[in-house]
Design a protein around this motif. Structure first.
Motif, PDB file in Angstrom:
ATOM      1  N   PRO A  95       0.800  -1.285   0.021  1.00 54.14           N
ATOM      2  CA  PRO A  95      -0.058   0.066   0.098  1.00 54.14           C
ATOM      3  C   PRO A  95       1.179   1.238  -0.096  1.00 54.14           C
ATOM      4  O   PRO A  95       0.552   2.090  -0.576  1.00 54.14           O
ATOM      5  CB  PRO A  95      -0.920  -0.096   1.300  1.00 54.14           C
TER       6      PRO A  95
ATOM      7  N   GLU B 124      -7.522  -5.982  -0.793  1.00 55.13           N
ATOM      8  CA  GLU B 124      -8.536  -4.980  -0.051  1.00 55.13           C
ATOM      9  C   GLU B 124      -7.486  -3.836   0.603  1.00 55.13           C
ATOM     10  O   GLU B 124      -7.768  -2.583   0.893  1.00 55.13           O
ATOM     11  CB  GLU B 124      -8.932  -5.603   1.245  1.00 55.13           C
ATOM     12  N   GLU B 125      -6.195  -4.246   1.067  1.00 56.10           N
ATOM     13  CA  GLU B 125      -5.232  -3.147   1.296  1.00 56.10           C
ATOM     14  C   GLU B 125      -4.768  -2.296   0.627  1.00 56.10           C
ATOM     15  O   GLU B 125      -4.581  -1.118   0.432  1.00 56.10           O
ATOM     16  CB  GLU B 125      -4.137  -3.904   2.122  1.00 56.10           C
TER      17      GLU B 125
ATOM     18  N   ASP C 273      -7.365   0.376  -0.828  1.00 52.91           N
ATOM     19  CA  ASP C 273      -7.481   1.606  -0.016  1.00 52.91           C
ATOM     20  C   ASP C 273      -6.628   2.558  -0.167  1.00 52.91           C
ATOM     21  O   ASP C 273      -6.688   3.547  -0.104  1.00 52.91           O
ATOM     22  CB  ASP C 273      -7.553   0.998   1.673  1.00 52.91           C
TER      23      ASP C 273
ATOM     24  N   GLU D 156      -7.123   6.224  -1.590  1.00 54.85           N
ATOM     25  CA  GLU D 156      -6.398   7.461  -0.936  1.00 54.85           C
ATOM     26  C   GLU D 156      -5.568   8.439  -1.926  1.00 54.85           C
ATOM     27  O   GLU D 156      -5.549   9.609  -1.970  1.00 54.85           O
ATOM     28  CB  GLU D 156      -5.620   7.047   0.197  1.00 54.85           C
TER      29      GLU D 156
ATOM     30  N   ILE E 263     -16.533  -0.224  -3.436  1.00 58.32           N
ATOM     31  CA  ILE E 263     -15.182   0.290  -4.028  1.00 58.32           C
ATOM     32  C   ILE E 263     -15.572   1.344  -5.420  1.00 58.32           C
ATOM     33  O   ILE E 263     -15.106   2.445  -5.436  1.00 58.32           O
ATOM     34  CB  ILE E 263     -14.355  -0.794  -4.649  1.00 58.32           C
TER      35      ILE E 263
ATOM     36  N   GLU F 193     -16.917   4.458  -4.222  1.00 61.10           N
ATOM     37  CA  GLU F 193     -15.780   5.337  -3.676  1.00 61.10           C
ATOM     38  C   GLU F 193     -15.077   6.068  -4.818  1.00 61.10           C
ATOM     39  O   GLU F 193     -14.661   7.402  -4.771  1.00 61.10           O
ATOM     40  CB  GLU F 193     -14.745   4.565  -2.887  1.00 61.10           C
TER      41      GLU F 193
END
Length: 361
Positions: free
Chosen positions: A59, A128-129, A132, A136, A153, A156
């Motif tokens: 990430p 999933e990580e 995110d 961002e 998702i 978003e």
């Protein structure tokens, strides 16, 4: 359905407008360290959509690479992730299972002088990580393969102004992406290099060619279609635009350019007679992918039951640095599409200039 066919691309297509680019040219995303910020930014600066394959990144690395590309171009670019990050049994191995898998690879490690690796705590980063971090970082475009992100998702992405593009290898997959509200659908023919991103059926059962898949998908979905697979020049782009696509994605042609992360030996192979011989194999990662045939694909490809993805990929990747350093192209993946024998350009500016010139002729 797609816009009317046969119109001049220069008048603009819905895909071009949604992506915010000048030309209907998308650089395919490459995983395994083959993508670079420089390549993605160069394509974007020249009017196409540059892409970065981020599925092996942490990430934090995803956030940093997005920042790096943004520092090199003010134009749109894509970050790409794999929605399905493992196959059944691919998240962990018991100590006993690890030893059984190790036995398959031990001769190659010994040949390259690479010590036995320690059993890792994890074989891959979870989607999933990663997603995110991507949300961002907010890249202009989020492209993805091996599935459909959740409704949350996708919502978003819409909230943050991120355009979404998902890969399909069949009519059913294209409909699933369209029903989910994905902005763009990448119809990916089996001629393409790298992984077959199938997710509703076995990849071996989803081997439709680009020229058949493109109109079949374009006639059945609302989202604009980007066509991928076997496209290496302006003729290929024009062909898929005529068949209903609104943009074309080129992978191998950009991989061969010096701005990519491909090793000099890999690029040399793409311009050699070896490029005439590609194969679909699970030997390198455990998932079906197209690359140049070599000793590894021939020998490991004969193993009756390979470890699942990403375990197979992890064991192979531990050998990659030593193999590259030794110039051993017989023991590393050399991803390539079937169009490779027609490659002519070794830099991204030269390739883009040629593509644009052919489109405008």
């Amino acid at each position: 359905m797609s816009e009317s066919r046969g119109g001049r691309w220069s008048s603009g297509t819905e895909a071009v407008r949604r992506l915010g680019v000048r030309y209907p040219i998308v650089q395919g995303p490459f995983g395994g360290g083959l993508s670079t910020a420089k390549l993605a930014a160069t394509v974007s600066n020249l009017g196409g959509l540059g892409s970065f394959g981020a599925h092996i990144l942490s990430p934090d690395e995803i956030f940093q690479v997005t920042k790096d590309i943004r520092s090199l171009t003010p134009n749109p670019f894509a970050m790409n992730l794999w929605v399905s990050d493992h196959d059944p049994g691919g998240l962990e191995l018991s100590p006993e299972e690890f030893e059984r898998v190790w036995a398959l690879f031990e001769p190659y490690y010994r040949e390259l002088g690479v010590p036995k690796p320690e059993r890792p705590q994890r074989y891959t980063y979870r989607f999933e990580e990663q997603v995110d971090a991507l949300l961002e970082a907010r890249p202009p475009v989020f492209s993805f393969v091996f599935g459909v992100p959740s409704a949350t998702i996708l919502a978003e992405c819409r909230k943050r102004g991120i355009v979404t593009a998902g890969a399909a290898t069949s009519i059913a997959e294209a409909r699933a992406l369209d029903d989910a509200g994905v902005d763009l659908i990448v119809a990916t023919g089996f001629e393409a290099g790298g992984h077959r991103p199938s997710f509703l059926a076995r990849a071996e059962d989803s081997l439709m060619g680009t020229l058949a898949l493109t109109p079949l998908v374009a006639d059945r979905v609302k989202a604009p279609v980007i066509s991928a697979g076997g496209i290496g020049d302006g003729r290929g782009i024009k062909a898929v635009l005529t068949l209903g696509a609104q943009a074309a994605q080129l992978g191998t042609a950009f991989l061969a350019c010096e701005e990519s992360g491909a090793s000099p030996a890999h690029r040399a192979a793409l311009f050699s007679d070896q490029s005439e011989h590609t194969a679909l194999t699970r030997a390198f990662t455990g998932r079906l992918a197209r690359g140049l045939r070599n000793r590894w694909s021939d020998e490991v490809g004969r193993v009756a039951q390979l470890p699942p993805f990403p375990i197979q990929s992890w064991f192979a990747s531990q050998l990659k640095p030593a193999a590259i350093q030794a110039g051993r192209t017989d023991l590393v993946s050399l991803w390539s599409g079937q169009i490779a024998p027609n490659l002519r350009h070794r830099t991204t500016p030269a390739l883009m200039e040629s593509l644009i010139r052919e489109l405008e002729s």
